[in-house]
Design a protein around this motif. Structure first.
Motif, short mmCIF file in Angstrom:
data_model
loop_
_atom_site.label_atom_id
_atom_site.label_comp_id
_atom_site.label_asym_id
_atom_site.label_seq_id
_atom_site.Cartn_x
_atom_site.Cartn_y
_atom_site.Cartn_z
N THR A 86 0.85 -1.19 0.00
CA THR A 86 0.00 0.00 0.00
C THR A 86 0.88 1.24 0.00
OG1 THR A 86 -1.76 -1.16 1.19
CG2 THR A 86 -1.82 1.24 1.23
N SER A 87 0.64 2.13 -0.94
CA SER A 87 1.45 3.33 -1.10
C SER A 87 0.98 4.43 -0.16
CB SER A 87 1.36 3.81 -2.55
OG SER A 87 0.09 4.42 -2.78
N PRO A 88 1.67 5.57 -0.12
CA PRO A 88 1.19 6.70 0.68
C PRO A 88 -0.18 7.22 0.27
CG PRO A 88 3.51 6.98 0.22
CD PRO A 88 3.06 5.81 -0.60
N SER A 89 -0.66 6.84 -0.93
CA SER A 89 -2.00 7.23 -1.36
C SER A 89 -3.08 6.33 -0.77
CB SER A 89 -2.09 7.20 -2.89
OG SER A 89 -2.00 5.87 -3.37
N ASN A 90 -2.66 5.34 0.06
CA ASN A 90 -3.57 4.38 0.70
C ASN A 90 -4.22 3.44 -0.32
OD1 ASN A 90 -4.48 3.35 3.16
ND2 ASN A 90 -6.47 4.35 2.95
N ILE A 91 -3.51 3.19 -1.42
CA ILE A 91 -3.96 2.26 -2.45
C ILE A 91 -2.87 1.20 -2.64
CG2 ILE A 91 -4.56 2.02 -4.90
CD1 ILE A 91 -5.53 4.92 -4.84
N LEU A 92 -3.27 -0.02 -2.96
CA LEU A 92 -2.31 -1.10 -3.18
C LEU A 92 -1.68 -0.93 -4.56
CD1 LEU A 92 -1.18 -3.75 -1.86
CD2 LEU A 92 -2.90 -4.98 -3.21
N ASN A 93 -0.76 0.04 -4.69
CA ASN A 93 -0.17 0.31 -6.00
C ASN A 93 1.32 0.64 -5.93
OD1 ASN A 93 -0.37 2.83 -4.81
ND2 ASN A 93 -1.22 3.85 -6.61
N ALA A 94 1.98 0.26 -4.83
CA ALA A 94 3.42 0.48 -4.71
C ALA A 94 4.17 -0.76 -5.17
CB ALA A 94 3.80 0.84 -3.28
N ASP A 95 5.27 -0.56 -5.89
CA ASP A 95 6.10 -1.65 -6.41
C ASP A 95 7.35 -1.80 -5.55
OD1 ASP A 95 4.23 -1.62 -8.43
OD2 ASP A 95 5.56 -0.66 -9.89
N THR A 96 7.93 -3.00 -5.58
CA THR A 96 9.18 -3.26 -4.86
C THR A 96 10.28 -3.60 -5.85
OG1 THR A 96 8.02 -4.06 -2.89
CG2 THR A 96 10.32 -4.67 -3.12
N ALA A 97 11.40 -2.87 -5.74
CA ALA A 97 12.59 -3.16 -6.54
C ALA A 97 13.43 -4.18 -5.78
CB ALA A 97 13.39 -1.89 -6.79
N VAL A 98 13.61 -5.36 -6.38
CA VAL A 98 14.26 -6.49 -5.71
C VAL A 98 15.58 -6.82 -6.41
CG1 VAL A 98 14.04 -8.92 -5.04
CG2 VAL A 98 12.03 -7.43 -5.03
N PRO A 99 16.73 -6.69 -5.74
CA PRO A 99 18.00 -7.09 -6.33
C PRO A 99 18.00 -8.59 -6.66
CG PRO A 99 18.39 -5.67 -4.45
CD PRO A 99 16.93 -6.00 -4.44
N THR A 100 18.57 -8.94 -7.79
CA THR A 100 18.65 -10.34 -8.20
C THR A 100 19.80 -11.04 -7.48
OG1 THR A 100 20.17 -9.89 -10.03
CG2 THR A 100 17.80 -9.67 -10.48
N SER A 101 19.94 -12.32 -7.75
CA SER A 101 20.99 -13.11 -7.11
C SER A 101 22.34 -12.98 -7.81
CB SER A 101 20.58 -14.59 -7.06
OG SER A 101 20.31 -15.07 -8.36
N GLY B 146 13.92 -6.26 -0.86
CA GLY B 146 14.13 -5.10 -1.70
C GLY B 146 13.68 -3.82 -1.02
N ILE B 147 13.42 -2.81 -1.82
CA ILE B 147 12.95 -1.51 -1.36
C ILE B 147 11.70 -1.15 -2.17
CG2 ILE B 147 13.45 0.96 -1.23
CD1 ILE B 147 15.04 -0.62 0.78
N ALA B 148 10.63 -0.75 -1.48
CA ALA B 148 9.43 -0.29 -2.16
C ALA B 148 9.63 1.16 -2.61
CB ALA B 148 8.21 -0.40 -1.25
N LEU B 149 9.24 1.45 -3.85
CA LEU B 149 9.36 2.79 -4.42
C LEU B 149 8.02 3.21 -5.01
CD1 LEU B 149 12.74 2.28 -6.31
CD2 LEU B 149 12.42 3.50 -4.15
#
Length: 240
Positions: A29-44, A162-165
């Motif tokens: 859930t993003s700061p807009s209170n909607i489930l629309n935030a993505d997570t950048a995940v480093p690969t192996s 990862g980190i959500a952006l």
């Protein structure tokens, strides 16, 4: 009136390029209170991991650059602005648990602003001035497992942390600015104009700005329009 030239501001999977990063879409859930935030995940892969969006910069132009970020397995985000004043390898890290600035190669951090938002989010903003005109200036975001002292350090991701952006901005401005959402094109938000009808009997309107200067009106208009600037208070005095 300002324009956000960072396109697809809320869709990390559509940002212009990435290296050894996978994107999990709409998983927080993003700061807009909607489930629309993505997570950048480093690969192996044993390498550096980052994602960025490019834009055309103009020499000696100031840019207000920002993104919302949240720890989601990894707690540090490295921010780099290539082809601008942060070129030649400069960066700063942000601790997404405390909001503190970690390792940095900058001589000053006065133009960096870290603002806490609900549910573990932080808005990371900084002002930068283009040192050259570039067709592909880049703002780079690199999830890190530790507060590394290196620019884009090499490490092996675990494939899930990862980190959500969300909500990225690049705005021509020499001051921090509020977020303007975009899709596949730049978006301009018009200047806010605040108006009010003074109560009957009003004899004075005093506007106080953030620097404690004032504007005083004794000729009362039928419709009062607030002046431009950072306003602390507006007081309307009337005869009782």
């Amino acid at each position: 009136q300002k324009t956000n030239i960072f396109t697809n501001s809320e869709q990390v999977d559509l940002w212009s390029d990435r290296s050894n990063i996978s994107v999990v879409s709409n998983n927080l859930t993003s700061p807009s209170n909607i489930l629309n935030a993505d997570t950048a995940v480093p690969t192996s892969s044993a390498s550096s991991h980052f994602i960025f969006n490019s834009f055309a910069s103009v020499i000696n132009t100031s840019y207000s650059i920002s993104v919302f970020a949240k720890a989601n397995g990894y707690n540090f985000l490295q921010v780099i602005s290539d082809s601008l004043g942060f070129s030649t390898g400069n960066f700063f890290n942000v601790n997404l648990i405390t909001g503190a600035i970690g390792n940095s190669t900058l001589t000053t951090i006065s133009d960096i602003l870290i603002e806490p938002f609900p549910n573990g989010w932080f808005k990371i903003s900084f002002i930068n001035t283009a040192s050259s005109t570039q067709s592909t200036a880049r703002t780079i975001y690199a999830p890190l497992s530790t507060d590394s002292a290196n620019r884009l350090p090499s490490f092996i991701g675990n494939g899930t942390s990862g980190i959500a952006l969300w909500g990225a901005s690049t705005i021509i401005s020499n001051d921090h600015y509020s977020y303007i959402p975009t899709t596949n094109a730049a978006v301009t938000r018009n200047e806010d104009v605040i108006t009010a009808t003074p109560p009957a009997g009003t004899v004075k309107i005093t506007t106080t700005f953030s620097n404690n200067t004032t504007q005083v009106l004794t000729t009362i208009p039928a419709t009062y329009t607030a002046p431009q600037g950072l306003i602390k208070s507006i007081v309307m005095d009337k005869v009782l």
